[in-house]
Every structure is written in structure tokens, then in C-alpha cells.
Design an enzyme around this catalytic site. Structure first.
Site, PDB file in Angstrom:
ATOM      1  N   ASP A  15       0.939  -1.228  -0.092  1.00  0.00           N
ATOM      2  CA  ASP A  15      -0.048  -0.112  -0.002  1.00  0.00           C
ATOM      3  C   ASP A  15       0.892   1.286  -0.022  1.00  0.00           C
ATOM      4  O   ASP A  15       0.459   2.310   0.741  1.00  0.00           O
ATOM      5  CB  ASP A  15      -0.944   0.014   1.302  1.00  0.00           C
ATOM      6  CG  ASP A  15      -2.072   1.118   0.916  1.00  0.00           C
ATOM      7  OD1 ASP A  15      -2.357   1.664  -0.076  1.00  0.00           O
ATOM      8  OD2 ASP A  15      -2.851   1.148   2.166  1.00  0.00           O
ATOM      9  N   ARG A  19      -0.122   9.193   0.658  1.00  0.00           N
ATOM     10  CA  ARG A  19      -0.849   9.023   1.800  1.00  0.00           C
ATOM     11  C   ARG A  19      -0.182   8.480   2.939  1.00  0.00           C
ATOM     12  O   ARG A  19      -0.519   8.419   4.150  1.00  0.00           O
ATOM     13  CB  ARG A  19      -2.315   8.541   1.814  1.00  0.00           C
ATOM     14  CG  ARG A  19      -2.235   6.996   1.250  1.00  0.00           C
ATOM     15  CD  ARG A  19      -3.906   6.903   1.108  1.00  0.00           C
ATOM     16  NE  ARG A  19      -3.763   5.188   0.868  1.00  0.00           N
ATOM     17  CZ  ARG A  19      -3.475   4.784  -0.384  1.00  0.00           C
ATOM     18  NH1 ARG A  19      -3.500   5.654  -1.475  1.00  0.00           N
ATOM     19  NH2 ARG A  19      -3.588   3.665  -0.833  1.00  0.00           N
ATOM     20  N   ASN A  20       0.791   7.327   2.567  1.00  0.00           N
ATOM     21  CA  ASN A  20       1.493   6.749   3.567  1.00  0.00           C
ATOM     22  C   ASN A  20       2.885   6.841   3.933  1.00  0.00           C
ATOM     23  O   ASN A  20       3.751   6.485   4.255  1.00  0.00           O
ATOM     24  CB  ASN A  20       1.385   5.345   3.255  1.00  0.00           C
ATOM     25  CG  ASN A  20      -0.042   4.810   3.443  1.00  0.00           C
ATOM     26  OD1 ASN A  20      -0.707   5.298   4.187  1.00  0.00           O
ATOM     27  ND2 ASN A  20      -0.541   3.626   2.452  1.00  0.00           N
ATOM     28  N   ASP A  33       1.969   3.071   7.452  1.00  0.00           N
ATOM     29  CA  ASP A  33       0.564   2.363   7.130  1.00  0.00           C
ATOM     30  C   ASP A  33       0.905   0.988   6.637  1.00  0.00           C
ATOM     31  O   ASP A  33       1.075   0.709   5.362  1.00  0.00           O
ATOM     32  CB  ASP A  33      -0.394   3.070   6.136  1.00  0.00           C
ATOM     33  CG  ASP A  33      -1.751   2.279   6.145  1.00  0.00           C
ATOM     34  OD1 ASP A  33      -2.005   1.103   6.797  1.00  0.00           O
ATOM     35  OD2 ASP A  33      -2.623   2.856   5.419  1.00  0.00           O
TER      36      ASP A  33
END
Length: 164
Positions: A15, A19-20, A33
């Protein structure tokens, strides 16, 4: 580079996306994450859960089709993440018209890729494109990508900050 470290620990992140990515003090960048991450034994991890929600816009074709995750699929995701950064947070494939994952897979298999963001240097985009080779083993390695990007950015921006 953080992804090299994860690879050395036999971890597939699954992932990786802007955003991570966390930016800490002194411009240290941290990967976060790990909710989808998995430890692998034989160079890949295969997901067997049918109803698992996956971040399809960041996944390599083999992840979407076969649910097969490797460090090479993480390289693909890193290319999408770099594209996100150079497009100032634009959503990947935002302008593409697809309703089903199969349509995205078909577009990627036919060679369609995210376009070069205006803020991205040609040399940098050429390296990002190497993350998106259809065959996983033909993708650039984390180490080589890091080395090439450092060389490009040192050469172009030796005396001034890059993001101004």
C-alpha cells in the site's frame, strides 16, 4: 531508502502511496501504514482473501489480476507515488474513464501509463516509467532508482532546493 530496507527484511508493503509517506524533521521521510504489508518466503506473497479491499490505482497489473505481490509490485507503487508527488497530490488515473478494475488492467497491459506531470523533469519521469514495466523482473530496482534520482537531482539542483 526505506523501501530497500523493507525489501531486505522480506516485507512487501502492498500500500505504498503518498498518503502513507510522512515527512519528519530535517526532511526525513518515513513510510507508514503497514496494515496491508506481508512477510514473504518465496519472493512473493499471494492474497487469498476474496473480499479484501485494495488500493487499485497504485497496484501493478499482476496484483490486480493474480493477487500476486512482490518487491517488484512495490516498485510499481513507488512509481505511482512519485507521480503523485510531482503532480502535487493529483489522484492517479483521475482523467481515465474506467468503471471496472478489468478496464484499468487492459489499459495498463496495452501500454497506457500516467502522463508526465508538468513539474517533473524529463529524466526523472524516464526513471518513473521504469517502475511501470509490464513484466515485474524488468522494473528498476529500489537501489538503482534511488541512485539515479539522486544523481539527476544533484546535477540539476546542486545549489537550490528542489521544491520551490
Amino acid at each position: 531508502m526505506g523501501m530497500q530496507y523493507l525489501e531486505s527484511k522480506k516485507l512487501v508493503h502492498r500500500d505504498l502511496a503518498a498518503r502513507n509517506i510522512l515527512v519528519a524533521t530535517e526532511s526525513h521521510v518515513k513510510i507508514s501504514d503497514f496494515g496491508l504489508s506481508r512477510i514473504y518466503d518465496d519472493d512473493y506473497y499471494r492474497s487469498h482473501r476474496e473480499n479484501q479491499r485494495l488500493p487499485i490505482r497504485w497496484l501493478a497489473p499482476e496484483c490486480l489480476e493474480q493477487k500476486k505481490f512482490t518487491v517488484y509490485s512495490d516498485v510499481w507503487s513507488l512509481g505511482v507515488t512519485l507521480w503523485e508527488m510531482f503532480s502535487y497530490g493529483k489522484r492517479p488515473y483521475e482523467d481515465w474513464k474506467f468503471k471496472f478494475t478489468s478496464e484499468l488492467i487492459q489499459a495498463l497491459k496495452s501500454g497506457k501509463r500516467l502522463p508526465k506531470p508538468p513539474a517533473c523533469l524529463d529524466d526523472v519521469y524516464a526513471n518513473i516509467q521504469q517502475c511501470w514495466e509490464l513484466k515485474p523482473l524488468q522494473r528498476i530496482s529500489f537501489f538503482l532508482l534511488k541512485t539515479m534520482l539522486e544523481d539527476i537531482l544533484k546535477d540539476k539542483y546542486a545549489r537550490k532546493p528542489y521544491f520551490l
